[in-house]
Design an enzyme around this catalytic site. Structure first.
Site, mmCIF file in Angstrom:
data_model
loop_
_atom_site.group_PDB
_atom_site.id
_atom_site.type_symbol
_atom_site.label_atom_id
_atom_site.label_comp_id
_atom_site.label_asym_id
_atom_site.label_seq_id
_atom_site.Cartn_x
_atom_site.Cartn_y
_atom_site.Cartn_z
ATOM 1 N N LEU A 1 -1.430 48.194 15.683
ATOM 2 C CA LEU A 1 -1.383 46.831 15.127
ATOM 3 C C LEU A 1 -2.722 46.471 14.499
ATOM 4 O O LEU A 1 -3.763 46.768 15.073
ATOM 5 C CB LEU A 1 -1.060 45.839 16.251
ATOM 6 C CG LEU A 1 -1.199 44.349 15.975
ATOM 7 C CD1 LEU A 1 -0.138 43.579 16.783
ATOM 8 C CD2 LEU A 1 -2.579 43.796 16.286
ATOM 9 N N ASP B 1 -6.791 40.344 11.803
ATOM 10 C CA ASP B 1 -7.752 39.747 10.848
ATOM 11 C C ASP B 1 -8.619 40.754 10.087
ATOM 12 O O ASP B 1 -9.154 41.694 10.683
ATOM 13 C CB ASP B 1 -8.759 38.855 11.591
ATOM 14 C CG ASP B 1 -8.137 37.964 12.624
ATOM 15 O OD1 ASP B 1 -6.911 37.880 12.685
ATOM 16 O OD2 ASP B 1 -8.902 37.365 13.397
ATOM 17 N N GLN C 1 -9.340 43.894 12.661
ATOM 18 C CA GLN C 1 -8.931 43.929 14.059
ATOM 19 C C GLN C 1 -7.852 44.991 14.199
ATOM 20 O O GLN C 1 -6.816 44.935 13.516
ATOM 21 C CB GLN C 1 -8.367 42.552 14.456
ATOM 22 C CG GLN C 1 -9.420 41.468 14.550
ATOM 23 C CD GLN C 1 -10.280 41.661 15.773
ATOM 24 O OE1 GLN C 1 -9.836 41.422 16.879
ATOM 25 N NE2 GLN C 1 -11.516 42.093 15.578
ATOM 26 N N TYR D 1 -13.717 41.216 19.030
ATOM 27 C CA TYR D 1 -12.994 40.228 18.231
ATOM 28 C C TYR D 1 -13.645 40.031 16.858
ATOM 29 O O TYR D 1 -14.652 40.654 16.523
ATOM 30 C CB TYR D 1 -12.889 38.918 19.011
ATOM 31 C CG TYR D 1 -11.732 38.895 19.993
ATOM 32 C CD1 TYR D 1 -11.017 40.055 20.305
ATOM 33 C CD2 TYR D 1 -11.343 37.707 20.603
ATOM 34 C CE1 TYR D 1 -9.946 40.025 21.195
ATOM 35 C CE2 TYR D 1 -10.271 37.671 21.495
ATOM 36 C CZ TYR D 1 -9.576 38.833 21.786
ATOM 37 O OH TYR D 1 -8.522 38.792 22.667
ATOM 38 N N SER D 2 -13.064 39.115 16.105
ATOM 39 C CA SER D 2 -13.400 38.993 14.678
ATOM 40 C C SER D 2 -14.843 38.575 14.406
ATOM 41 O O SER D 2 -15.500 37.961 15.246
ATOM 42 C CB SER D 2 -12.455 37.999 14.013
ATOM 43 O OG SER D 2 -11.209 38.611 13.869
ATOM 44 N N ARG E 1 -15.571 31.777 18.861
ATOM 45 C CA ARG E 1 -15.504 33.126 18.277
ATOM 46 C C ARG E 1 -15.534 33.113 16.752
ATOM 47 O O ARG E 1 -15.551 32.091 16.114
ATOM 48 C CB ARG E 1 -14.240 33.842 18.762
ATOM 49 C CG ARG E 1 -12.935 33.120 18.523
ATOM 50 C CD ARG E 1 -11.762 33.933 19.103
ATOM 51 N NE ARG E 1 -10.534 33.174 19.080
ATOM 52 C CZ ARG E 1 -10.084 32.445 20.099
ATOM 53 N NH1 ARG E 1 -10.755 32.360 21.221
ATOM 54 N NH2 ARG E 1 -8.947 31.779 19.992
ATOM 55 N N ASP E 2 -15.510 34.353 16.211
ATOM 56 C CA ASP E 2 -15.319 34.627 14.782
ATOM 57 C C ASP E 2 -16.485 34.153 13.898
ATOM 58 O O ASP E 2 -16.284 33.395 12.938
ATOM 59 C CB ASP E 2 -13.993 34.001 14.278
ATOM 60 C CG ASP E 2 -12.808 34.290 15.189
ATOM 61 O OD1 ASP E 2 -12.832 35.344 15.853
ATOM 62 O OD2 ASP E 2 -11.865 33.479 15.234
HETATM 63 C C1 FRU Z 1 -7.222 35.337 14.862
HETATM 64 C C2 FRU Z 1 -7.844 35.839 16.158
HETATM 65 C C3 FRU Z 1 -9.341 35.559 16.211
HETATM 66 C C4 FRU Z 1 -9.821 36.586 17.177
HETATM 67 C C5 FRU Z 1 -8.946 37.776 16.836
HETATM 68 C C6 FRU Z 1 -8.585 38.654 17.999
HETATM 69 O O1 FRU Z 1 -6.055 36.019 14.540
HETATM 70 O O2 FRU Z 1 -7.185 35.263 17.272
HETATM 71 O O3 FRU Z 1 -9.678 34.242 16.570
HETATM 72 O O4 FRU Z 1 -11.171 36.870 17.006
HETATM 73 O O5 FRU Z 1 -7.769 37.238 16.277
HETATM 74 O O6 FRU Z 1 -7.868 39.760 17.556
#
Ligand code: FRU
Length: 487
Positions: free
Chosen positions: A38, A41, A57, A100-101, A160-161
């Site tokens: 899978l 992002d 991701q 994560y992102s 995050r992100d």
């Molecule tokens: C968005 C998200 C981000 C996170 C990532 C984890 O789709 O939920 O906020 O960093 O995907 O895969």
């Protein structure tokens, strides 16, 4: 699990599943996708040493939202992508439950990635670490210990992100965060040296400034400026992916949405003074958590995840061991205060065999066949419903329709193997003319309406052999179509 097993398990999963995945007839041709498993992002979208870098991701071990690594691909033209060694894996204490992102930036010939390390403690509580990794060759990344540990006061651990940029020799990053009152927000951090970060403050969010309730979490913020092509004015945009908006008419139809605000970022306050409504970037079924970058041609390019969270079970390719891709890259432009999204110029380089159709149409007419292609259709002197049927056959067609009485454009992808039968619609200001530029890959459609005023990105699931292209009009309508098979 031992950290050294993370890489071994990934390589094993790739070896075991890659042939089965490659044979699946819904595999995409010109979209970034995982070799197995899978993806979600886009991350770290940058240009480094002459190549475009796209990270994403990636769960190599399954088709669910676990084991997130940063998959990595490079390209010369944003269309032909070559897979590289996985850049970041959940094999450090500060990212053990997912890398994560985040985003990327090039400083003094080095590529820096700024991302979120996700950790769940023994009781299942979240810890969030914002971390850097640095590379000299764009392939191997040295990881640094966390720069930001958890959240500032007043927020939950949903932070995050980071999306990073440089301004006047200083670095800034916006992050998505949740307040203790469970409201989605964006916060600004700054750094003099890229390693040490200072919390500047909350710049936007639900129940912040003019905005009322607007979701329980905002993910994947992006901030950038664009020059209005007509007025020359510089405009600031804040892109966010809020979670928890209720559907409103044709708006907010997906599980979660992505959109932007125009405004002005005041670094000193700090505050993003919002001056527009929230506008959804894409009106299709599958668009979330996009990321933008400015390339060496001065273009602001954006790529989204062509999926939304928690829809995996509706999609049969999961049985063959994969799900999701990224959208095609698009160029963003502001013209007279309105944001347009344009197919990138490079799309022309994959145009192969061409068919042309020019006729007055009443009823339904065949235009040709194709499964992966670009098509441009111009409708003039419209006085009733008009549109296109693509991937026709085996009850698989996707219908793009201008609903004349309703003054709406409608995307109907309910046929084929689709479980979600819902339509997506957008109001049009002029229904006497319509131009559609459509990109059809094996399991997706991206529709640019009237020069990129609106875009719809949706996964489609046509059955094998469904390849008809038809045009229809209730009343006699002038139609011109050009279709290029993709090389
Ligand atoms: C968005 C998200 C981000 C996170 C990532 C984890 O789709 O939920 O906020 O960093 O995907 O895969």
């Amino acid at each position: 699990m031992d950290f050294k097993d993370v890489k071994i398990n990934e390589e094993k999963a790739v070896l075991e599943n890659k042939e089965r995945v490659a044979k699946d007839f819904w595999r995409q041709k010109y979209h970034v996708q995982g070799i197995v498993g899978l993806i979600n992002d886009p991350n770290g979208f940058t240009q480094f040493k002459g190549k475009y870098h796209m990270f994403y991701q990636w769960n190599p071990l399954g088709v669910d939202h676990k084991n997130k690594t940063w998959g990595h691909s490079v390209s010369d033209d944003l269309l032909h992508w070559e897979r590289c060694e996985t850049a970041l894996r959940p094999d450090t204490w500060y990212s053990k439950n997912g890398v994560y992102s985040g985003s990327g930036i090039v400083i003094d010939g080095k590529l820096y990635l700024f991302y979120t390390g996700n950790v769940k403690d023994d009781e299942g509580n979240r810890e969030s670490y914002q971390c850097l990794a640095v590379s000299e060759d764009g392939e191997h990344f040295e990881r640094w210990e966390p720069s930001i540990v958890n959240q500032p006061d007043g927020y939950t651990r949903d932070i995050r992100d980071p999306k990073i940029w440089e301004k006047d020799g200083k670095y800034y990053a916006v992050l998505g965060i949740q307040s203790e009152k469970l409201e989605g927000k964006v916060v600004l951090y700054s750094s003099e040296n890229i390693k040490d970060w200072k919390f500047e403050g909350e710049i936007a969010g639900a129940n912040h400034g003019k905005l009322k309730d607007f979701g329980f979490m905002w993910e994947c913020p992006d901030y950038f400026q664009l020059k209005d092509e007509k007025t020359g004015k510089i405009l600031d945009l804040l892109v966010v992916s809020p979670q928890g908006l209720e559907p409103e008419g044709d708006l907010y139809q997906n599980k979660y949405q992505t959109g932007y605000f125009f405004g002005k970022l005041d670094y000193a306050k700090p505050e993003f003074e919002i001056s527009s409504d929230f506008v959804e970037i894409d009106r299709g079924h599958d668009f979330y958590a996009p990321q933008s970058m400015e390339d060496d041609k001065g273009r602001r390019l954006i790529v989204g995840w062509m999926g939304v969270p928690e829809e995996e079970e509706d999609f049969p390719m999961t049985k063959n061991g994969w799900i999701h891709s990224l959208t095609l890259p698009r160029e963003l432009k502001v013209i007279d205060g309105k944001l347009y999204q344009l197919p990138i110029k490079e799309m022309e380089t994959i145009r192969g065999e061409k068919i042309e159709f020019s006729s007055k149409v009443k009823g339904t007419e065949k235009v040709g066949t194709g499964t992966i292609y670009e098509l441009n259709a111009k409708f003039k002197n419209i006085t009733g419903n008009v549109g296109l049927k693509l991937r026709v056959g085996k009850e698989s067609e996707t219908i793009l329709k201008l609903d004349y009485a309703d003054k709406k454009f409608v995307l109907d992808r309910s046929k084929g193997e689709q479980v979600d039968k819902s339509l997506r619609k957008v109001a049009l200001d002029n229904v006497n003319e319509l131009e559609l530029t459509v990109f059809v890959d094996n399991s997706s459609i991206e529709v640019f309406i009237n020069g990129g005023k609106e875009v719809f990105s949706s996964k489609i699931l046509p059955k094998f052999g469904a390849d008809g292209i038809e045009v229809f009009a209730d009343n006699e309508t002038d139609v011109e179509i050009v279709k290029w098979e993709w090389k």
